[in-house]
Design a protein around this motif. Structure first.
Motif, PDB file in Angstrom:
ATOM      1  N   ALA A 107       0.835  -1.205   0.000  1.00 40.88           N
ATOM      2  CA  ALA A 107       0.000   0.000   0.000  1.00 40.88           C
ATOM      3  C   ALA A 107       0.872   1.257   0.000  1.00 40.88           C
ATOM      4  CB  ALA A 107      -0.917  -0.005   1.226  1.00 40.88           C
ATOM      5  N   TYR A 108       1.883   1.272   0.864  1.00 39.07           N
ATOM      6  CA  TYR A 108       2.725   2.460   0.979  1.00 39.07           C
ATOM      7  C   TYR A 108       3.592   2.643  -0.268  1.00 39.07           C
ATOM      8  CZ  TYR A 108       5.452   6.091   3.296  1.00 39.07           C
ATOM      9  OH  TYR A 108       6.040   7.298   3.624  1.00 39.07           O
ATOM     10  N   ARG A 109       4.090   1.537  -0.825  1.00 39.75           N
ATOM     11  CA  ARG A 109       4.901   1.638  -2.038  1.00 39.75           C
ATOM     12  C   ARG A 109       4.095   2.214  -3.189  1.00 39.75           C
ATOM     13  NH1 ARG A 109       7.245  -3.669  -1.288  1.00 39.75           N
ATOM     14  NH2 ARG A 109       5.939  -4.360  -3.019  1.00 39.75           N
ATOM     15  N   LEU A 110       2.845   1.754  -3.318  1.00 36.93           N
ATOM     16  CA  LEU A 110       1.995   2.271  -4.395  1.00 36.93           C
ATOM     17  C   LEU A 110       1.740   3.754  -4.207  1.00 36.93           C
ATOM     18  CD1 LEU A 110       0.286   1.801  -6.917  1.00 36.93           C
ATOM     19  CD2 LEU A 110      -1.613   1.117  -5.428  1.00 36.93           C
ATOM     20  N   PHE A 111       1.518   4.180  -2.966  1.00 36.70           N
ATOM     21  CA  PHE A 111       1.310   5.600  -2.682  1.00 36.70           C
ATOM     22  C   PHE A 111       2.531   6.418  -3.103  1.00 36.70           C
ATOM     23  CE2 PHE A 111       2.110   9.072   0.397  1.00 36.70           C
ATOM     24  CZ  PHE A 111       1.093   9.921   0.001  1.00 36.70           C
ATOM     25  N   VAL A 116      -4.126  20.843  -1.013  1.00 37.13           N
ATOM     26  CA  VAL A 116      -4.044  20.047  -2.242  1.00 37.13           C
ATOM     27  C   VAL A 116      -4.366  18.584  -1.922  1.00 37.13           C
ATOM     28  CG1 VAL A 116      -2.461  21.504  -3.538  1.00 37.13           C
ATOM     29  CG2 VAL A 116      -1.530  19.914  -1.849  1.00 37.13           C
ATOM     30  N   PRO A 117      -5.521  18.312  -1.306  1.00 35.25           N
ATOM     31  CA  PRO A 117      -5.822  16.930  -0.902  1.00 35.25           C
ATOM     32  C   PRO A 117      -6.021  16.013  -2.101  1.00 35.25           C
ATOM     33  CG  PRO A 117      -7.758  18.313  -0.649  1.00 35.25           C
ATOM     34  CD  PRO A 117      -6.619  19.229  -0.998  1.00 35.25           C
ATOM     35  N   SER A 118      -5.481  14.804  -1.994  1.00 33.45           N
ATOM     36  CA  SER A 118      -5.625  13.830  -3.074  1.00 33.45           C
ATOM     37  C   SER A 118      -6.664  12.763  -2.750  1.00 33.45           C
ATOM     38  CB  SER A 118      -4.278  13.143  -3.334  1.00 33.45           C
ATOM     39  OG  SER A 118      -3.906  12.349  -2.215  1.00 33.45           O
ATOM     40  N   GLY A 119      -7.031  12.663  -1.461  1.00 31.13           N
ATOM     41  CA  GLY A 119      -7.980  11.626  -1.058  1.00 31.13           C
ATOM     42  C   GLY A 119      -7.331  10.284  -0.782  1.00 31.13           C
ATOM     43  N   LYS A 120      -6.027  10.161  -1.019  1.00 29.03           N
ATOM     44  CA  LYS A 120      -5.338   8.892  -0.775  1.00 29.03           C
ATOM     45  C   LYS A 120      -5.160   8.666   0.726  1.00 29.03           C
ATOM     46  CE  LYS A 120      -2.776   9.724  -5.039  1.00 29.03           C
ATOM     47  NZ  LYS A 120      -1.481  10.126  -5.603  1.00 29.03           N
ATOM     48  N   PRO A 121      -5.141   7.422   1.167  1.00 32.12           N
ATOM     49  CA  PRO A 121      -5.067   7.134   2.607  1.00 32.12           C
ATOM     50  C   PRO A 121      -3.827   7.681   3.302  1.00 32.12           C
ATOM     51  CG  PRO A 121      -5.743   5.186   1.388  1.00 32.12           C
ATOM     52  CD  PRO A 121      -5.336   6.204   0.372  1.00 32.12           C
TER      53      PRO A 121
END
Length: 419
Positions: free
Chosen positions: A242-246, A269-274
């Motif tokens: 998960a973190y690598r993909l982020f 600049v929120p992306s909505g990603k966790p």
């Protein structure tokens, strides 16, 4: 000299015209009623109009779908072939004949009829679905993906029917490349694909690979797709992936906001990603992000305005990944008339058996750019990923505990301490 007719003759003629007209009206009424009944009660519809092809198709389909009785395939075939004589261009009839022959075990003949149905109508739904299955069985996965694209463009609600075949398709290099090409071309079922793939560990691996391959293409992953797949990695406890993909998904501009806490200055600049800030809906407060360049008196950051009501939590969080070690969390904040009947604090919780490992309290009152900090540690086991969350100590939303005032958090950061 005009021909003379008797009153009896004139009455008979009038009666004949009336009889013909009545017959035509009755026939028209029967056909109309037949059309009305063809979906719900095809047998009644056929009795009213034996040439109603829609009713024939409805009746045969109902018999084929009736799991309580064994269909008489020969009788159904005779009905379908009989209807075909009256409408040789109806793709549905060829598809039905193909299905009957398929169930009789005559698969080669069946696929001939499915092919004919698709020649007449590229989007004939049943023939398409059988053809997709056949293409997968024979290993012609590029063709299968093309047929899936045709099916889902016309019948988007049929995605669940083909979802189970996706791992087989994606396991093949040809199938994978065909799917990748389709979603690069902005296939309308692209979003549904990532939803379906995220439900299983095998599918999630394919989703991850597709997103990485889309990066840098003419149709790169969007925030929604990335957020969904990252969330699924977290749900399936694949924290490292998960973190690598982020990290891999960050743009050059976003990389400047990196750190143990992403976007520690709360840039808007929120992306909505966790692994970015997530602001949930919460009554009793307002949360706004303001860049320091646009702020009044330099008060950039996350502004939380409490509305003199109970607040059970502050709905601001992000996932973080801290390796085992010692750390310091620091906050630079300002406050105006801040009244906290129950504690307001940042909590760091492990996504594992260790639970909460740090609680960092925010003081009441009025102050300007006050520097606050606290040391904490992450153990060597049981804490593969953490959740950083702003919370209140309120258990219930009692009006005795109303939060008032404004808090501006200019910067929240974590740094690792040397051992």
């Amino acid at each position: 000299m005009m021909e003379q007719t008797s009153p009896l003759s004139r009455n008979l003629r009038r009666s004949g015209v009336w009889f013909v007209a009545s017959a035509l009206v009755l026939a028209a009424s029967s056909i109309g009623l037949s059309r009305f009944l063809e979906t719900e009660t095809p047998a009644v519809s056929l009795a009213l109009d034996p040439l109603n092809v829609n009713a024939v198709i409805g009746g045969i389909t109902a018999d084929l779908n009736d799991t309580s009785n064994t269909p008489d395939f020969d009788a159904l075939l005779a009905k379908a072939e009989g209807a075909l004589r009256f409408d040789v261009a109806d793709a549905r009839l060829y598809s039905l004949i193909g299905e009957i022959k398929y169930r009789q075990g005559k698969k080669e003949e069946a696929y001939d009829f499915f092919d004919q149905a698709r020649k007449l109508s590229k989007t004939e739904i049943h023939a398409l679905q059988r053809s997709i299955g056949h293409s997968i069985e024979t290993g012609d996965l590029s063709k299968a993906v093309g047929e899936i694209d045709i099916l889902l463009r016309r019948w988007p609600d049929r995605f669940p029917a083909i979802a189970e075949g996706l791992p087989t398709i994606l396991s093949s290099p040809d199938g994978y490349q065909a799917v990748l090409a389709a979603i690069k071309a902005e296939a309308p079922w692209r979003a549904s694909l990532f939803v379906a793939l995220g439900k299983t560990p095998e599918g999630l691996d394919f989703a991850n690979r597709l997103l990485l391959d889309l990066t840098g293409s003419s149709a790169p992953p969007n925030s929604s797709e990335l957020s969904r797949v990252i969330h699924e990695h977290i749900r399936q406890k694949k924290f490292e992936q998960a973190y690598r993909l982020f990290l891999f998904s960050l743009s050059d501009q976003e990389r400047k906001l990196g750190g143990y806490i992403f976007n520690s200055t709360f840039e808007p600049v929120p992306s909505g990603k966790p692994f970015d800030w997530q602001v949930g809906e919460q009554s009793g407060l307002e949360v706004t992000f303001v860049t320091s360049q646009d702020a009044v008196a330099g008060e950039g950051g996350a502004t939380i305005r409490f509305l003199n009501t109970p607040v059970k939590n502050a709905s601001l969080q992000q996932y973080i990944e801290l390796p085992p070690g010692s750390y310091k969390i620091s906050l630079n904040a300002s406050a105006r008339n801040l009244k906290l009947p129950k504690e307001l604090f940042w909590s760091i919780r492990c996504l594992g058996p260790s639970g909460e490992i740090a609680r960092f309290n925010i003081p009441e009152g009025t102050y300007n750019r006050q520097a606050l900090s606290q040391d904490f540690s992450v153990g060597p086991a049981g804490c593969p990923m953490q959740l950083l969350r702003l919370e209140t100590a309120a258990i219930a939303e009692s009006w005795r505990f109303r939060y008032v005032g404004t808090l501006v958090m200019h910067k929240l950061s974590i740094e690792r301490l040397s051992s």
